[in-house]
Enzyme design. Sequence first.
Site, PDB file in Angstrom:
ATOM      1  N   SER A   1       0.845  -1.193   0.000  1.00 27.99           N
ATOM      2  CA  SER A   1       0.000   0.000   0.000  1.00 27.99           C
ATOM      3  C   SER A   1       0.879   1.242   0.000  1.00 27.99           C
ATOM      4  CB  SER A   1      -0.905   0.017   1.233  1.00 27.99           C
ATOM      5  OG  SER A   1      -1.507   1.279   1.383  1.00 27.99           O
TER       6      SER A   1
ATOM      7  N   HIS B   1      -1.260  -1.232  -4.281  1.00 28.51           N
ATOM      8  CA  HIS B   1      -2.512  -0.987  -3.570  1.00 28.51           C
ATOM      9  C   HIS B   1      -2.670   0.503  -3.276  1.00 28.51           C
ATOM     10  CE1 HIS B   1      -5.858  -2.493  -1.082  1.00 28.51           C
ATOM     11  NE2 HIS B   1      -5.548  -1.517  -0.225  1.00 28.51           N
TER      12      HIS B   1
ATOM     13  N   ASP C   1      -5.026   3.219  -1.285  1.00 27.72           N
ATOM     14  CA  ASP C   1      -6.042   3.433  -0.253  1.00 27.72           C
ATOM     15  C   ASP C   1      -6.645   4.820  -0.418  1.00 27.72           C
ATOM     16  OD1 ASP C   1      -6.049   1.031   1.412  1.00 27.72           O
ATOM     17  OD2 ASP C   1      -3.973   1.546   1.857  1.00 27.72           O
TER      18      ASP C   1
ATOM     19  N   MET D   1      -9.337   7.434   0.840  1.00 26.46           N
ATOM     20  CA  MET D   1     -10.164   7.738   2.006  1.00 26.46           C
ATOM     21  C   MET D   1     -10.797   9.120   1.847  1.00 26.46           C
ATOM     22  SD  MET D   1      -7.509   6.670   5.024  1.00 26.46           S
ATOM     23  CE  MET D   1      -6.451   5.235   4.906  1.00 26.46           C
TER      24      MET D   1
ATOM     25  N   HIS E   1      -8.671   0.643  -3.242  1.00 27.62           N
ATOM     26  CA  HIS E   1      -9.545   0.313  -2.116  1.00 27.62           C
ATOM     27  C   HIS E   1     -10.269   1.598  -1.729  1.00 27.62           C
ATOM     28  CE1 HIS E   1      -9.520  -0.781   2.489  1.00 27.62           C
ATOM     29  NE2 HIS E   1     -10.736  -0.557   2.030  1.00 27.62           N
TER      30      HIS E   1
ATOM     31  N   MET F   1     -12.452   3.723   0.426  1.00 29.17           N
ATOM     32  CA  MET F   1     -13.033   3.935   1.754  1.00 29.17           C
ATOM     33  C   MET F   1     -13.814   5.241   1.702  1.00 29.17           C
ATOM     34  SD  MET F   1      -9.754   2.755   4.051  1.00 29.17           S
ATOM     35  CE  MET F   1      -8.517   2.734   2.759  1.00 29.17           C
TER      36      MET F   1
ATOM     37  N   MET G   1     -10.579  -7.082   6.162  1.00 29.41           N
ATOM     38  CA  MET G   1      -9.778  -6.129   6.921  1.00 29.41           C
ATOM     39  C   MET G   1      -9.355  -6.775   8.235  1.00 29.41           C
ATOM     40  SD  MET G   1      -9.429  -3.459   5.037  1.00 29.41           S
ATOM     41  CE  MET G   1      -8.590  -2.480   6.292  1.00 29.41           C
TER      42      MET G   1
ATOM     43  N   GLY H   1      -8.996   2.940   7.680  1.00 30.94           N
ATOM     44  CA  GLY H   1      -8.896   4.367   7.891  1.00 30.94           C
ATOM     45  C   GLY H   1      -7.583   4.857   8.463  1.00 30.94           C
ATOM     46  N   PHE H   2      -6.754   3.951   8.939  1.00 26.08           N
ATOM     47  CA  PHE H   2      -5.470   4.330   9.521  1.00 26.08           C
ATOM     48  C   PHE H   2      -4.402   3.333   9.093  1.00 26.08           C
ATOM     49  CE2 PHE H   2      -8.727   5.782  12.431  1.00 26.08           C
ATOM     50  CZ  PHE H   2      -8.334   7.083  12.745  1.00 26.08           C
ATOM     51  N   GLY H   3      -3.216   3.827   8.760  1.00 26.10           N
ATOM     52  CA  GLY H   3      -2.092   2.947   8.498  1.00 26.10           C
ATOM     53  C   GLY H   3      -1.362   2.626   9.788  1.00 26.10           C
ATOM     54  N   GLY H   4      -0.560   1.563   9.771  1.00 23.06           N
ATOM     55  CA  GLY H   4       0.310   1.252  10.889  1.00 23.06           C
ATOM     56  C   GLY H   4      -0.349   0.590  12.082  1.00 23.06           C
TER      57      GLY H   4
ATOM     58  N   ASP I   1      -5.939  -7.320   4.498  1.00 23.04           N
ATOM     59  CA  ASP I   1      -5.425  -5.955   4.530  1.00 23.04           C
ATOM     60  C   ASP I   1      -5.363  -5.459   5.970  1.00 23.04           C
ATOM     61  OD1 ASP I   1      -4.902  -3.257   4.275  1.00 23.04           O
ATOM     62  OD2 ASP I   1      -6.421  -2.879   2.758  1.00 23.04           O
ATOM     63  N   GLY I   2      -4.131  -5.172   6.439  1.00 21.81           N
ATOM     64  CA  GLY I   2      -3.969  -4.544   7.739  1.00 21.81           C
ATOM     65  C   GLY I   2      -3.078  -5.304   8.686  1.00 21.81           C
ATOM     66  N   GLY I   3      -1.985  -4.688   9.102  1.00 22.62           N
ATOM     67  CA  GLY I   3      -1.099  -5.319  10.061  1.00 22.62           C
ATOM     68  C   GLY I   3      -0.363  -6.526   9.533  1.00 22.62           C
TER      69      GLY I   3
ATOM     70  N   GLY J   1       1.604  -2.131   4.122  1.00 24.43           N
ATOM     71  CA  GLY J   1       2.073  -0.762   3.913  1.00 24.43           C
ATOM     72  C   GLY J   1       3.274  -0.446   4.772  1.00 24.43           C
ATOM     73  N   SER J   2       3.022  -0.230   6.059  1.00 28.43           N
ATOM     74  CA  SER J   2       4.103   0.163   6.968  1.00 28.43           C
ATOM     75  C   SER J   2       5.230  -0.860   7.018  1.00 28.43           C
ATOM     76  CB  SER J   2       3.548   0.377   8.377  1.00 28.43           C
ATOM     77  OG  SER J   2       2.587   1.408   8.388  1.00 28.43           O
TER      78      SER J   2
END
Length: 219
Positions: free
Chosen positions: A8, A32, A34, A36, A65, A67, A140, A145-148, A178-180, A200-201
């Site tokens: 991402s 990817h 994101d 928002m 994606h 949002m 998800m 709505g938030f990265g990291g 998607d996420g973490g 992402g992160s």
Amino acid sequence: MQLQIAPSILAADFLNLEKDIRILDEVADIIHLDVMDGTLVPNISFGFPVIEPIAKIASKPLDAHLMIVHPEKYFERFASCGIDMLSFHLEAARRDGTDPCELLAAIRRLGMKAGLVFNPDIPLENVYPYIGSADYLVLMSVYAGFGGQSFIEESYSRLAALKREVSLRNPQCLLEVDGGVTPSNSARLRSLGADILVAGSSVFLSGDPRGTIAALRCD
């Protein structure tokens, strides 16, 4: 199917974004995006002034994606700028009073792969009716709505249950997580049925995006 890695760009260096896109073109499978709007989710990210230049230089498929509320207002423009995969939130369709199946069909008519996204608090049973209409589902593993954010452990059992249902209803439907996502959990996610991992992160803040993407593949 080989596990696909979709970094991402939300965590990329926006002052040197072309450099990061060139790296992803070399070593990632999908890019990817994101998007928002600050309404469906608390934050605002980026829109077409960023996406269109990326589409001009990227050679890997672009996965947007959304949002955002009223995502259907922008389907044609995403298609026209070269997006390959387009997903929207089940929560957005419910908020707007639109039929997710109709939105998925509209995306496919425009020549893009159609995806349905849902947050960790959405019961999987609410997603099952749309499996047959989707090219991919985005589970998800954090709240959109938030990265990291840190990976939500319950996502493992949700992925396994979703995989079983997809195998029965639409085996061609891909599962994206998607996420973490990090190299420490990617192997387990693959074993439970993930086809695509969004990170992402863990990619861009690692100091070694190429090495991290290779580690995520868990080959």
